[in-house]
Design an enzyme around this catalytic site. Structure first.
Site, short mmCIF file in Angstrom:
data_model
loop_
_atom_site.label_atom_id
_atom_site.label_comp_id
_atom_site.label_asym_id
_atom_site.label_seq_id
_atom_site.Cartn_x
_atom_site.Cartn_y
_atom_site.Cartn_z
N ASP B 420 0.76 -1.16 0.01
CA ASP B 420 -0.19 0.08 -0.16
C ASP B 420 1.15 1.31 -0.03
O ASP B 420 1.92 1.47 0.69
CB ASP B 420 -0.81 -0.28 1.30
CG ASP B 420 -1.47 1.46 1.40
OD1 ASP B 420 -2.18 1.89 0.65
OD2 ASP B 420 -1.76 1.61 2.79
N PHE B 720 -18.06 12.80 4.97
CA PHE B 720 -17.15 11.70 4.17
C PHE B 720 -17.76 10.05 3.21
O PHE B 720 -17.78 9.52 3.87
CB PHE B 720 -15.61 12.09 4.06
CG PHE B 720 -14.65 11.16 2.78
CD1 PHE B 720 -14.24 12.43 1.88
CD2 PHE B 720 -13.95 10.15 2.69
CE1 PHE B 720 -13.52 12.17 0.84
CE2 PHE B 720 -13.17 9.72 1.51
CZ PHE B 720 -12.78 10.52 0.89
N THR B 863 -2.28 1.41 -4.33
CA THR B 863 -2.68 2.22 -3.89
C THR B 863 -4.38 3.27 -4.48
O THR B 863 -5.03 2.42 -5.79
CB THR B 863 -1.90 3.83 -4.21
OG1 THR B 863 -2.22 5.17 -3.26
CG2 THR B 863 -1.23 3.91 -5.12
N GLY B 864 -4.30 3.37 -3.52
CA GLY B 864 -5.88 4.55 -3.89
C GLY B 864 -5.83 5.88 -3.83
O GLY B 864 -7.18 6.12 -5.00
N LYS B 960 -7.28 -4.62 -5.20
CA LYS B 960 -6.01 -4.83 -5.13
C LYS B 960 -5.90 -6.58 -3.85
O LYS B 960 -5.06 -7.12 -4.56
CB LYS B 960 -5.57 -4.03 -3.34
CG LYS B 960 -5.77 -2.67 -3.33
CD LYS B 960 -5.01 -2.00 -1.86
CE LYS B 960 -5.16 -0.10 -2.13
NZ LYS B 960 -4.60 -0.23 -0.46
N ASN B 983 -8.44 -0.73 4.07
CA ASN B 983 -8.99 -0.39 2.26
C ASN B 983 -7.62 -1.80 2.14
O ASN B 983 -7.60 -2.24 1.09
CB ASN B 983 -8.64 0.13 2.14
CG ASN B 983 -6.86 1.14 2.19
OD1 ASN B 983 -6.95 1.05 3.26
ND2 ASN B 983 -6.89 2.48 1.34
#
Lengths: 368, 1315
Positions: B420, B720, B863-864, B960, B983
């Site tokens: 990550d 969010f 990665t996001g 992922k 995540n």
């Protein structure tokens, strides 16, 4: 001021938090000890031609002399062996062997003359040897009752089931029970020295001292102690099927009769390999200067009782002196010499390798 | 245990099964909870809540009665155990038995009981901790006594009213009905559940909101309907039905979860909804999963081969025995004993029986102790990894945790690392770097300089600084505790909260969690230009307010600036706290301030509340605060706050006020945010004197320069979420009295939502410029966020509100409705500006990546984050090389297949194989979705494999894990996933080894992981050193085990040729059975635990050595067979040297077998010696111990009982042997003859074709300075980018270099320098 009180509280807080949990949690930092950090001082040998060279040479240098010593020792042992199985028509025991089976009660005697080329100086051990006799068979080895042999009265009356099917006959217990005892070697061997003047002198064969001391005195005991009347003690038991005499008539000497008869004890110590010898008698060295067995002609008189033909076994009589390392056996000396030479040879090979590749090896190899 | 079961019987009259049966017809999709006190008289059957689980927890597996059967049942799941028990039982069959049946059972019983004792101990520990938790107390309302009485946790039932006090742990999932907080709030800390250390607010159920007096349980008569217990922590739906028939919806905001801690709320009352095992915390609690390592899988194959060998040997012996019997025909020899019944067995029958007997005799070939030994060695390895100082992080006082005990050796065989980015490669310390407002960029140069200074700072200094940052945090813990002491001193029973492990863990997380409040993040140096503008703007506003001019007259760029900072300050969920007494002070400050606001600021509809509150302030101060903390602190605190009160009254604007007082105030406030970027932005705004002072559920208080404290009425917070990628707040602006929406979110989304630019040229320009700066920020590797606002007219708001409220109260599909509602609101935004936040790299990340890559590991970053940021971080951490060609795969069109590019690019890569490794692949989430499609995944992998580095941006957690799964399954490689956040959990779980980074973003990743590291850089030592060691140790140990057992069993096999294949053994059964278990067990355990083939330093400096494990060089399939052959050779030597030495002698079976046993032991130990690389005193001791143990046992055993131990009856055997010279002569020659080939081979190998690991060992031996020279040289060479496929090219160069300069006497370790 503020800072100091902070840290004090901090400390307190930490203790209350972690105290009951484990106590050791106060600071999780691992201890810097050689053991925990895996830094224990260590010897780190690296096996390369260079490093192991000396070991090979040293081994070679030690082994070869030992081997020679052993070989010489073994060669100095005198040994004489006669096969009296009687397969051969020329053999004096041929007739006995032909007619014989376990059921015979009448004994058959055969006389075998032989000649000793060398005088036997020290004590001479007389063995009987059997070949092809699997005394190490799994079911055979188990077929005994140690407790009975140790003089336990209960076991005498009621042998262990390990002895089956040689535990009892007609509900009478067999003493000693089991297949080992049942198949006990029962040839009688006698030695006569044929004097040059024609008379035949019987040689004194000592029948005691042939078993392990611990066997005779600890492991094997007659039921009812030493002084008891053996006939009375063994009352109610029957002899093993193949035996001609009951156990209490093995010898006339009360110290060598019953379970503590040494021939019996020796037989009960089952041999490791199918070809084996067992100590039968000892010919003690006389005090005088004459050899125990001088050169000359001898006669072996055998009471042929033991059938081996059914399993193609062989019977031998062996006369041997012994040394500090036991009976005659050149093998160990040869083995030492061989291993020592091989080590020496490999040492030389390594030396060559080391000289040729030891210095340049690494780069040469990796670049391939 | 006993107590436990008693309690069990007492507590639950109805057995669980019965309960289950009754439940079935009753329960449908919901759970109905009634208050217990209404049904108190109707005990048992009548109580409507009786079907629900009580609050007693029981995590133990066994009870006293069920332990034995259940544990045995579980152990028999392992096939090996069944096999060994089968063999032991076979001994009870008289025809086939080989050993004394009781004796044969011994090893199996031993192994089973060791495991059982281990299980029992673990279960007992669980039982103790259960008991401790069950016996914690809490206040439960009792109808009989009409008050709250103390009860144990286990006595709490669904439907009970419980009263919770500050800092208390929640015993069950409780619906909040009342809170002492004036705003009907309750703060909880959820660190035990999700690891997030910020406080969360929970609200009283709406219908009890306006309750004036204290909540009276006796008056409660509502019924709660809610969903059935589930493990979703973030969901709770239901409604409460009042007697009047009114229904009120219930949200997760109303539910307090078990295991959380009440903070900053004096008292709260709630009704238990879920208890015990049905609580969300318990339902989330699933144990670690079982992974089997690659080495173990390989081993199992060879165990299977062993079984085959065993069967072949048995078959051979059986046939041999049949033939042996056959040759005698009908003439049974005397030594062939009849069966006990006296019957004569046919050769075929006895062959069949013998087959079974041989299985028993040869059982040692399948090593019963292997499995146990491997477990022991692994536990020791884990212990040493735990103890490694280099894996200890001083800053957070945490070290590596091994959560999986059985895959340590996999660490040495990794081939792919999936990492990550955020929080793993980077620190997740978000630092505000620069911003652009209204199209003007403020570069914050001073701030950049400040950050550079931090970077340069010595690690030692940094440590000090962060300790400084830690202090207030720790102090807050302490103050909680001291407060608790005061509070609890009145209660009769002292509260043992700290007992549970979970609690200790929570505290440690709390104390070490410094991530969001380091000075680096807090002390932002403002840009002077922007600061001036802010001051300017706010003074103008102050002036306008004073003169009652409408705010709209403000120049739009200035109003944008002030709006920008207001948005930064309030558009978040940051909670304000002060270290000594979080939240309360803030409330106090606000209400105190409010008093004078009342005269100046705009009236709000809640003014009456505020005045009312103000009147309560002083009594509250005396009644409430002294309870919470020592009086001294309170007085101190009041004093400290008085000047700040005066300061607002004083005519001088605060910015010109003495710096001291400002700093004092500043030091008091701390922000706790759910994500670090939020905190960074709030701190940034504070640097411009625009500080968030307090946050209440319906109110945000902001202090602005000149304007003083303003309170924004908070109408809505649209939180969010990752789909919208933005959050919004709806507030009533106190100055303009307009309803304003502030939105903050990812630039890509916000830019699409900006009002179409036809409205004004200026806005168009701003958008254009902002976009330009955003690109620049991204190029700098900054995280960008856009800030926008929107002003709603009353009518628009009313219209939206109506639908929004409908969505909020809906039970079905509420989430979707709320989502749509948010989408309706967040349109036509007005862009204010954008911020750039720096996500700093962790220490040593580039170095770690470089050395892992040298170790032949492929590193993929998943990665996001968005592409630009990710690429920049990748460059920063040396994952991508500037010289590399970047292959970027983006798809914009759903019909476009990105793999058209691939087909064109792959031929070129084939023609120039060297260039391939200079490719970097960047792929984004949308494209990845195609790449992971079944039809394309092979192509994708082919391309990805030919690239040196792969970077997947914008990937979802699911993607992922799919990537990891794809690589693992298709390429058949060992994968490691490392991540820190929720995540990453799925990817961590999918990979062969999952590593979690602890202490940054919560505990979920750690909980899912096999290993938890405090820092990314520790991965280097974990893999290169510990992984290598663990692998090589275990691989060698397993091979040795196979060798050892084969060698030992073969001895007996050779003997069968000399005993008529009768299954006889010359080795006493005691030795045979205990040989593995006792005599030869310890040295191999010591070697398996401590042996180091290469030193840690060399392994780290020459990462190439890691390839050893990747290619499984220590344990290749052929090695098993080589070992088998060696074992057979050695056993031949060990058998035939004694055979010939004793041939035709009067030796008996066991007097001959005992030397063979001894020889075998010596040979086996010496063999271990040649394979041992490091000899510590423990190795010497263990070998000496083994030999001593053997002789001691043999002597005792042979002297113990003259008539026992049938059939061998070895009385006095060993004693006699020790008197014979022949025995010593045998002991001397046989091991040497047996080991000669192996020893010779090792020596030749060491010289002629040394493995890289052996070279490494030779390097270890060199004097330190020469070694350093070589290593520094190798680093230069190896560092070249072409190396991953030819890792030893450089080593070759190194040695040739060495050749040129030195004459290296290899092996002797001496260097003769001869220039």
């Amino acid at each position: 001021m503020m800072a100091s009180s902070y840290s004090a509280k901090d400390e307190d807080g930490h203790i209350t938090v972690s105290g009951p949990g484990g106590g050791t949690l106060r600071n999780k930092k691992p201890e810097n000890t050689a053991f925990k950090q895996q830094r224990l001082p260590a010897w780190q040998p690296i096996l390369t031609a260079g490093t192991v060279l000396p070991a090979f040479f040293i081994i070679g240098l030690i082994f070869i002399p030992i081997g020679i010593g052993l070989y010489v020792t073994s060669n100095n042992i005198k040994e004489f062996e006669i096969d009296y199985t009687g397969d051969d028509t020329s053999s004096p025991c041929y007739n006995c062997a032909q007619n014989f089976s376990w059921n015979n009660t009448k004994s058959c005697t055969c006389i075998i003359p032989f000649q000793l080329d060398q005088p036997y100086e020290s004590n001479v051990f007389m063995y009987y040897g059997l070949s092809n006799f699997y005394q190490n068979h799994r079911r055979y080895v188990k077929s005994r009752d140690d407790s009975q042999l140790n003089g336990n009265i209960d076991s005498l009356k009621k042998p262990s089931k390990e002895c089956e099917p040689y535990a009892s006959v007609d509900n009478k217990p067999i003493a000693p029970c089991g297949a080992i005892a049942n198949s006990m070697f029962n040839d009688t061997l006698k030695l006569f020295y044929n004097d040059p003047n024609g008379t035949s002198v019987p040689i004194l064969l000592t029948s005691t001292g042939i078993a392990w001391w611990t066997d005779k005195h600890v492991k094997f005991r007659n039921p009812g102690g030493n002084n008891a009347n053996l006939t009375a003690v063994f009352q109610g038991t029957v002899k093993p099927v193949n035996w001609h005499r009951p156990v209490y008539e093995l010898d006339t000497d009360p110290e060598n009769n019953g379970f503590i008869n040494e021939d019996f004890i020796v037989w009960m110590r089952t041999a490791a390999l199918p070809t084996f010898r067992k100590l039968y008698r000892i010919i003690q060295k006389n005090n005088n200067m004459a050899p125990t067995l001088p050169r000359g002609n001898y006669t072996l008189v055998v009471d042929y009782n033991y059938p081996v033909r059914s399993f193609e076994g062989r019977k031998r009589m062996i006369l041997s002196t012994i040394s500090w390392m036991g009976g005659k056996n050149p093998f160990l000396g040869i083995a030492y010499i061989t291993v020592g030479s091989v080590c020496f040879f490999l040492g030389v090979v390594l030396l060559v390798i080391h000289h040729k590749y030891g210095n340049r090896n690494n780069s040469a190899n990796i670049s391939n | 245990m006993a107590r436990h079961s008693e309690e069990d019987a007492g507590m639950a009259k109805a057995p669980p099964a019965a309960r289950q049966r009754k439940k079935k017809p009753k329960e449908n999709k919901t759970r109905t909870v009634h208050a217990n006190i209404l049904h108190d008289c109707a005990k048992g059957e009548e109580n409507p809540n009786r079907h629900y689980a009580n609050n007693k927890i029981k995590t133990t597996k066994y009870t006293v009665l069920s332990f034995l059967p259940k544990n045995l049942f579980e152990q028999f799941h392992r096939f090996a155990n069944v096999y060994f028990v089968f063999i032991a039982l076979l001994n009870f069959v008289p025809v086939v038995n080989a050993f004394q049946p009781e004796l044969a059972l011994a090893p199996v019983v031993f192994i089973l009981s060791v495991t059982a004792i281990k299980d029992l101990w673990e279960d007992y520990r669980r039982h103790r901790s259960d008991k401790e938790i069950n016996h914690m107390d809490c206040l439960v309302y009792s109808r009989a006594e009409r008050r709250y009485v103390e009860k144990y946790w286990k006595e709490v039932r669904v439907g009970d009213f419980i009263r919770l006090r500050c800092n208390e742990l929640l015993p069950a999932d409780v619906l909040l009905l009342s809170s002492s907080d004036p705003d009907r709030l309750c703060h909880i800390e959820t660190a035990t559940l999700d690891g997030e250390t910020n406080l969360k607010q929970r609200q009283v159920v709406r219908s009890f909101y306006d309750l004036d007096c204290e909540f009276d349980p006796l008056k409660y008569n509502s019924i709660i309907e809610c969903e059935k217990p589930n493990n979703d922590l973030n969901r709770f739906r239901g409604y409460i039905i009042h007697r009047s028939g009114r229904r009120d919806a219930l949200y997760k905001e109303n539910l307090l979860l078990r295991g959380c801690t009440i903070r900053n709320t004096e008292e709260a009352v709630g009704i238990v909804i879920y208890a015990g095992h049905e609580t969300k915390a318990m339902l989330n609690n699933n144990g670690p999963r079982y992974k089997r390592s690659k080495l173990e899988r390989q081993m199992n194959v060879d165990v299977f081969w062993c079984v085959i060998i065993l069967l072949v040997m048995c078959l051979f012996a059986a046939v041999g025995h049949g033939l042996w019997m056959f040759q005698y025909g009908d003439n049974r020899p005397v030594f062939d004993v009849l069966s006990p019944e006296g019957t004569n067995l046919s050769p075929i029958m006895s062959a069949i029986y013998l087959f079974l007997t041989m299985i028993i005799v040869f059982q040692v070939l399948i090593p019963i102790s292997l499995f146990v030994s491997i477990e022991i060695v692994k536990i020791c390895q884990v212990y040493f990894i735990h103890q490694d100082m280099d894996l200890y992080d001083e800053e957070t006082d945490s070290h590596l945790q091994c959560r999986a005990l059985n895959i340590t050796e996999d660490l040495g065989q990794m081939q792919y690392i999936f990492s990550d980015k955020t929080g793993t490669l980077t620190e997740n310390k978000m630092v505000f770097r620069r911003c652009t407002v209204a199209g003007v960029e403020y570069s914050h140069d001073a701030n950049a300089r400040r950050l550079a200074m931090y970077q340069e700072m010595d690690s030692e200094e940094e440590e000090c600084m962060s300790h400084g940052g830690t202090l207030p945090r720790r102090d807050s813990v302490t103050s909680h505790q001291s407060a608790r002491v005061v509070l609890r001193s009145q209660s009769t029973k002292s509260h043992r909260r700290t007992g549970s492990r979970a609690e200790a863990k929570r505290a440690s997380i709390l104390s070490k969690h410094t991530a969001f409040s380091s000075p680096m993040e807090k002390d932002i140096t403002p840009d002077p230009k922007l600061l001036d503008k802010v001051n300017d703007c706010s003074s103008q506003m102050d002036f306008m307010r004073f003169h009652s001019q409408p705010m709209s007259q403000l120049p739009s760029d200035l109003s944008d600036i002030i709006d920008f900072f207001i948005a930064l300050t309030i558009c978040n969920t940051v909670v304000v706290s002060s270290p000594n007494q979080p939240r309360h002070k803030v409330t106090l400050t606000c209400s105190g301030q409010k008093h004078q606001f009342g005269q100046t600021s705009v009236r709000s509809k809640r003014d009456h509340l505020w005045t009312g509150l103000h009147n309560d302030v002083l009594p509250q101060l005396h009644s409430r605060l002294p309870l919470k903390s020592p009086v001294k602190t309170i007085e101190d605190f009041i004093k400290r706050f008085t000047p700040s009160l005066e300061q607002v009254f004083s005519p001088i604007p605060p910015s010109y006020d003495g710096k001291a007082s400002w700093n004092l105030e500043e030091g008091e406030l701390r922000y706790e945010a759910e994500s670090p970027d939020e905190a960074a932005l709030v701190y940034a705004a504070r640097a411009y004197k625009c500080s968030l002072v307090g946050r209440l559920p319906d109110q945000v208080i902001v202090e602005l320069p000149h304007l003083g404290k303003l309170s924004f009425e908070l109408l809505h917070t649209l939180g969010f979420d990752s789909t919208r990628k933005r959050m919004s707040v709806v507030v009533r602006h106190p100055l303009t009295d307009q309803i304003t929406v502030y939105t903050k979110g990812a630039d890509s989304v916000i830019m699409d939502l900006i009002k179409p630019p036809d409205t004004g040229k200026r806005q168009k320009k701003i958008v254009c410029r902002t976009q330009h700066y955003l690109n620049l920020y991204a190029a700098d590797g900054l995280r960008t966020l856009c800030i926008a606002k929107k002003i709603l007219s009353k009518e628009e708001y009313a219209c939206w509100l109506q639908r929004h409220l409908a969505a909020e109260t809906a039970i079905q599909g509420r989430e979707e409705l709320l989502f749509e509602s948010a989408l309706r609101l967040e349109t036509n935004l007005h862009l204010l500006g954008a911020t750039g936040i720096e996500d700093r790299l962790q220490d040593g990340v580039p170095e770690t990546i470089a050395s892992l890559r040298k170790a032949g590991l492929q590193i993929w970053v998943l990665t996001g984050d968005k592409q630009e940021t990710a690429v920049n971080i990748a460059y920063a951490c040396k994952l991508l090389d500037p010289e590399e060609e970047l292959l970027t795969l983006n798809t914009f069109n759903t019909n476009f297949s990105p793999f058209d590019i691939y087909s064109s690019s792959s031929p070129s890569s084939q023609s120039t194989p060297f260039l391939v490794h200079r490719l970097g692949l960047v792929i984004d989430g949308r494209t990845l979705a195609y790449a992971l499609d079944k039809s394309l995944e092979d192509k994708f992998l082919a391309v990805a494999r030919s690239c040196r580095s792969v970077l997947c941006c914008r990937s979802t957690p699911l993607q992922k894990s799919m990537v990891v799964k794809l690589v693992r399954n298709k390429l058949k490689v060992m994968t490691l996933a490392i991540g820190d956040g929720a995540n990453d959990v799925s990817m961590i779980q999918v990979a062969d080894v999952g590593v979690g980074i602890s202490g940054q973003e919560g505990m979920q990743a750690v909980m899912a992981s096999d290993f938890a590291l405090p820092r990314f850089r520790y991965l280097q030592k974990l893999l290169l050193v510990h992984g290598h060691w663990c692998y090589s140790r275990l691989a060698n140990m397993i091979l040795y085990f196979f060798y050892k057992n084969a060698m030992f069993v073969a001895l007996i096999f050779w003997y069968q040729f000399y005993c008529g294949f009768s299954g006889s053994a010359m080795i006493d059964q005691w030795y045979l059975i205990f040989f593995n278990l006792m005599f030869s067990a310890f040295p191999q355990l010591i070697t398996g635990t401590l042996d180091k083939d290469v030193s840690a330093e060399t392994l780290q400096q020459l990462p190439q050595l890691y390839v050893n494990g990747q290619n499984s060089e220590e344990y290749k399939p052929y090695m098993f067979w080589m070992n088998m052959i060696d074992a057979f050779y050695q056993s031949l030597v060990c058998f035939f040297i004694p055979y010939f030495a004793y041939a035709d002698s009067d030796v008996d079976l066991f007097t001959w077998g005992t030397p063979i046993t001894t020889l075998a032991l010596f040979t086996i130990l010496l063999h271990l010696g040649t394979e041992t690389k490091t000899w510590t005193w423990m190795n010497w001791m263990s070998i000496a111990f083994s030999i001593a143990l053997f002789f001691t046992v043999a002597l005792c055993y042979n002297a113990s009982c003259p008539a026992c131990y049938s059939p061998s009856n070895p009385y006095w055997t060993m004693q006699r042997l020790l008197q014979e010279p022949l025995f010593y002569l045998l002991c001397f020659i046989t091991p040497i003859a047996a080991l000669l080939p192996r020893f010779f081979y090792r020596a030749c190998q060491g010289t002629l074709f040394p493995s890289p690991v052996q070279l490494g060992r030779q390097l270890d031996k060199l004097p330190a300075d020469i070694r350093r020279n070589i290593l520094s040289l190798s680093r230069v060479k190896v560092g070249s980018p072409l190396c991953p496929k030819l890792p030893f090219l450089s080593l070759a160069k190194l040695w040739s270099w060495l050749d040129a300069h030195f004459l290296l006497v290899a092996g002797s370790g001496n260097i003769e320098v001869c220039f």
